[in-house]
Enzyme design. Structure first.
Site, PDB file in Angstrom:
ATOM      1  N   GLU A 272       0.817  -1.204   0.000  1.00  0.00           N
ATOM      2  CA  GLU A 272       0.000   0.000   0.000  1.00  0.00           C
ATOM      3  C   GLU A 272       0.856   1.262   0.000  1.00  0.00           C
ATOM      4  OE1 GLU A 272      -4.208  -0.007   1.786  1.00  0.00           O
ATOM      5  OE2 GLU A 272      -2.943   0.910   3.332  1.00  0.00           O
ATOM      6  N   HIS A 293       9.023 -26.275   1.925  1.00  0.00           N
ATOM      7  CA  HIS A 293       8.438 -27.455   1.291  1.00  0.00           C
ATOM      8  C   HIS A 293       7.309 -27.105   0.338  1.00  0.00           C
ATOM      9  CE1 HIS A 293      10.599 -30.355   3.905  1.00  0.00           C
ATOM     10  NE2 HIS A 293      10.580 -29.340   4.750  1.00  0.00           N
ATOM     11  N   LYS A 404     -13.228   1.576  -2.218  1.00  0.00           N
ATOM     12  CA  LYS A 404     -14.191   1.895  -1.155  1.00  0.00           C
ATOM     13  C   LYS A 404     -15.391   2.655  -1.715  1.00  0.00           C
ATOM     14  CE  LYS A 404     -10.974   2.221   2.763  1.00  0.00           C
ATOM     15  NZ  LYS A 404     -10.385   3.144   3.769  1.00  0.00           N
TER      16      LYS A 404
END
Length: 431
Positions: A272, A293, A404
């Site tokens: 951000e 792994h 938003k």
């Protein structure tokens, strides 16, 4: 915090940064350091985050949570920086008599499961939103209030609010005389872990706030006008330089289970803050030794576009590995799980170097409150330094705000052109 950038040098890795290139870059680091210091002194937006070790008042936070000090659990309701710092601190500092849960997503099934699992009458709810208008946070808080009422719990007696000086949540505080703290001025959410935003749950859980802030203060004192004298700047400058040479992905890989949420916190901070104007590294979360792994194959043998950041405490409590009569496992006897984890750390680092892949080692003495405070502060300072080098506005998030507005418009919360863009989605549906 100690930083080792040796395995990121061009003599070891490709991409890698030449020592003389670092010397040249150090002039820019010195200039950036002066801008950062000036920003701290002026309380400038964003830079003010690096003054939190001096500004945050642990006593005021403890006083605010006193009405819910008897809690058996604390529930953080927030999103992004309003939740990740608190989650990181709780996970890193380990078990407490007080459980910490977080609702930072509006997934209805997860929300219902968390609420069903909590003793609501003994739960402290910490609601966090600077503006007091964050849709996800306010919607979740309304759901929490309803669940408490259904359980016969007076939510006003179990709620602590952290918000700005004005807004709907501040009005709620005043209407119901709720205990509250204030989001510090000039500090974006993702840089607010070392304030009440991140420390209210830690206070309820009985963690050492003074030690957290002392570790951060140590990091503040270690900032210097050269990357060769400042661990935080060494990391930020090296990450930037490697990105310029093609390492556009930064894999954060802590070797401590308690630091897994730290990698998530880092991902928000790095993405951000730095992802602007076509610039910035893409952060990836990993956990050592687990992801040796599952991911190391790619990091060692895939595209040469990654920096691997390895993090560990150098001291930790250990647990002995029992001896065994199985010949192939006999070598484990006499060692502890910590010995094995350290061996995995060093093997991963050596494996990457042998393949010519860049890595940086970040180490703290112990994963305790002091060490965590230092780690959080130094990584924030590294991010701010990197933003200076990228020449981006580190402390804004316009892409987030676009989303938003679109979501609010879709829910009928106003007339936003961003919502209209949703209808323009291109489709190619495959039955």
């Amino acid at each position: 915090m100690q930083v080792d950038i040796g395995n990121a040098l061009a003599s070891v890795a490709d991409p890698g940064v030449a020592r003389d290139a670092l010397e040249t870059l150090d002039d820019r680091v010195a200039a950036a350091h002066e801008r950062i210091l000036a920003g701290i002194d002026d309380g400038a937006f964003g830079y003010a985050a690096l003054d939190l070790p001096a500004r945050t008042d642990p006593d005021a936070i403890r006083a605010a949570v006193e009405p819910v000090a008897d809690a058996e659990a604390v529930l953080t309701v927030g999103i992004g920086g309003s939740a990740l710092g608190a989650r990181t601190i709780s996970a890193a500092l380990g078990p407490s008599d007080v459980t910490h849960r977080v609702l930072d997503n509006v997934d209805p099934e997860h929300t219902s499961a968390v609420l069903a699992d909590l003793p609501l009458a003994e739960t402290a709810v910490h609601v966090v939103s600077r503006s007091g208008t964050t849709a996800e946070t306010l919607a979740t808080f309304l759901v929490v209030r309803e669940a408490m009422a259904a359980a016969g719990v007076d939510w006003t007696e179990r709620t602590v609010v952290t918000t700005g000086e004005a807004g709907p949540l501040r009005a709620l505080v005043e209407t119901h005389d709720l205990p509250s703290t204030t989001v510090p001025a000039g500090v974006p959410g993702r840089f607010s872990a070392l304030s009440a935003v991140g420390l209210v749950p830690a206070a309820i859980r009985g963690h050492d706030l003074e030690a957290l802030l002392a570790g951060a203060s140590e990091g503040r004192a270690a900032l210097a006008d050269s990357l060769f004298d400042s661990p935080a700047y060494a990391y930020g400058a090296t990450a930037y330089a490697l990105d310029q040479d093609g390492a556009g992905t930064n894999v954060m890989m802590p070797y401590a289970e308690g630091l897994e949420p730290f990698a998530e916190w880092f991902a928000q901070l790095w993405a951000e803050s730095l992802g602007k104007d076509g610039r910035g590294q893409t952060p990836v979360r990993a956990l050592g030794a687990t992801d040796q792994h599952s991911q190391l194959q790619l990091y060692r043998a895939g595209p040469r576009d990654k920096l691997i950041t390895l993090v560990r405490p150098t001291e930790r409590a250990d647990r002995p590995i029992p001896g065994t009569d199985v010949a192939d496992l006999a070598y484990l006897g006499g060692h502890g799980l910590g010995d094995l984890l350290d061996a995995e750390f060093e093997a991963t680092e050596a494996s990457l170097a042998a393949a010519g892949r860049p890595s940086v080692r970040l180490e703290i003495d112990r994963l305790d409150a002091h060490g965590l405070g230092r780690l959080l502060f130094d990584v924030e300072a590294a991010c701010i330094l990197a933003g200076e080098l990228y020449d981006v506005d580190t402390f804004t998030q316009p892409a987030v705000e676009w989303g938003k507005r679109a979501a609010r418009g879709l829910l009928g919360g106003g007339d936003f052109p961003e919502a209209e863009a949703v209808a323009d989605k291109t489709t190619l549906e495959i039955p």
